[in-house]
Design an enzyme around this catalytic site. Sequence first.
Site, short mmCIF file in Angstrom:
data_model
loop_
_atom_site.label_atom_id
_atom_site.label_comp_id
_atom_site.label_asym_id
_atom_site.label_seq_id
_atom_site.Cartn_x
_atom_site.Cartn_y
_atom_site.Cartn_z
CG ASP A 146 -197.38 30.07 8.03
OD1 ASP A 146 -197.58 29.09 7.12
OD2 ASP A 146 -197.94 31.17 7.82
CE LYS B 253 -198.95 23.13 10.91
NZ LYS B 253 -198.86 24.76 10.89
N GLY C 20 -197.93 25.09 3.48
CA GLY C 20 -196.79 25.12 2.68
C GLY C 20 -195.85 24.64 3.64
CG HIS C 21 -195.76 21.42 5.82
ND1 HIS C 21 -196.13 20.34 6.34
CD2 HIS C 21 -196.50 22.32 6.53
CE1 HIS C 21 -197.35 20.30 7.10
NE2 HIS C 21 -197.67 21.60 7.30
CD GLN D 51 -204.19 25.29 6.44
OE1 GLN D 51 -204.89 24.37 6.70
NE2 GLN D 51 -203.69 25.42 5.42
P1 IMP Z 1 -207.71 30.04 2.82
O1 IMP Z 1 -207.34 29.05 3.56
O2 IMP Z 1 -206.79 30.22 1.33
O3 IMP Z 1 -208.90 30.04 2.48
O4 IMP Z 1 -207.23 31.35 3.63
C1 IMP Z 1 -207.98 31.81 5.10
C2 IMP Z 1 -206.95 32.32 5.79
O5 IMP Z 1 -206.17 31.45 6.31
C3 IMP Z 1 -205.90 33.67 5.22
O6 IMP Z 1 -205.61 34.48 6.07
C4 IMP Z 1 -204.72 32.71 4.96
O7 IMP Z 1 -203.57 33.55 4.88
C5 IMP Z 1 -204.56 31.70 6.04
N1 IMP Z 1 -203.94 30.51 5.83
C6 IMP Z 1 -204.29 29.68 4.96
N2 IMP Z 1 -203.34 28.63 5.00
C7 IMP Z 1 -202.39 29.08 5.66
C8 IMP Z 1 -201.11 28.50 6.23
O8 IMP Z 1 -200.75 27.33 5.61
N3 IMP Z 1 -200.23 29.33 6.81
C9 IMP Z 1 -200.75 30.52 7.21
N4 IMP Z 1 -202.02 30.95 7.12
C10 IMP Z 1 -202.67 30.25 6.11
#
Ligand code: IMP
Length: 427
Positions: free
Chosen positions: A13, A16, A40-41, A223
């Site tokens: 977040d 990017k 989510g961009h 991420q």
């Molecule tokens: P998962 O990717 O849904 O398995 O989540 C694993 C961890 O990564 C959790 O703490 C999510 O909140 C975090 N996470 C996954 N995608 C994002 C993102 O795009 N931005 C911020 N945190 C993320």
Amino acid sequence: MPAIVLVGAQWGDEGKGKITDMLAEGVDMIVRYQGGANAGHTVVVDGEEYILHLLPSGVLYPDKLCAIGDGVVIDPKTLIEEIENIKKRGLPLENLRISGNAHVVMPYHKSLDALEEGLKGKHKIGTTGRGIGPCYVDKMARLGIRVRDIFDYEEFHGRLEHTLKYKNLILREIFKHDGYDAHTILEEYLEYGKYLKPFVSDTSYIIHQALRDEKFVLFEGAQGTLLDVSHGTYPYVTSSHPVAAGACVGAGIGPTKIDRVLGITKAYTTRVGEGPFPTELDGEIGEHLRAKGSEFGATTGRPRRTGWLDALLLRYSVRINGMNSLAMTKLDVLDEQKTIKVCVAYKVGDETITEFTTDFRKLVEAVPVYEELPGWQTSTSHVKDYRDLPQEAKNYIKYVESQIKAPISIISVGPGRSQTVILRKFV
Ligand code: IMP
């Protein structure tokens, strides 16, 4: 022409989407290399907001080639909705290519994501619930379904029946879930396959050709570094490799093809989900950063945890990714602060740590040691030239650079394309 990897320097977040979008004008091709619809961009173009989960931000430029590489996990329903949404806004998407090797998020992945989180109790990760972890687990366990499988009935049927033997056993025996019926899934996913087939290509080959023809290719990470399954704050991480090296595996290119790595950091820190966060702020300042920075997850809407900038974490990120320089976003969110803190060490019991550690127990106990800098207490959101930034903001930027041992090349002072200050060459 360079191949550039754009990578999140913190826990995701970092903004990017905006930087990719800003660079996109000058690039020929944009590639997503890992993650899935957990990302989510948010991109604002001419005052209009676009939230993209799977599509590279470059799709907003009709003349750019965009690819979703092998390392991405695709939820076909979400992707199709996103494609339709973009088409409705008059953008044709003729230049989108999807790797046939990308894995497909299946309904049982989403069920398992939720059920496993439930079972973990206080050890839960706080996932986005998009089935990302279970899909990557199947990829590694060699039980996955790939994009190329869902438009081939024989292949898909055979693989699905085989995988469901395991999945239904786990779902029914452990979780008392009804399990899944192969025919229902086949019916739904073959339709998705039909829709996606025209987009499917050998993306690694296309990228290779673009690089051979000296095109400018941008690899867009999702991420952030601290969510990397190997180099992040394990086990509170995602299941892919957001680090710059992930671009090689996830897009199918050799490390010698990467020319530059641009890291993206916020002017402060945020994190969504569980896990250690040494500089987290609980009180009024944390609330202010959340409200002013609109710190709510683009995918789940969850409030993001907020905190001061962590120089140890950023220096680590510079090292792990081999960053040449960084873009610092949301500087304007700090405009009201009287003083601004930067974490320069952790106190862990009697020990003072000055280099970041991924040792979970140390991170949980870490008490930040801060350097306090004067704030600028004036609006920066209109600034377009470095010379017009308040001296205190320039001092903050210089201080961070000295701490992280890398130059900051771009400053963002708002969500719009024009709210960007270029400090130095970054390509
Ligand atoms: P998962 O990717 O849904 O398995 O989540 C694993 C961890 O990564 C959790 O703490 C999510 O909140 C975090 N996470 C996954 N995608 C994002 C993102 O795009 N931005 C911020 N945190 C993320």
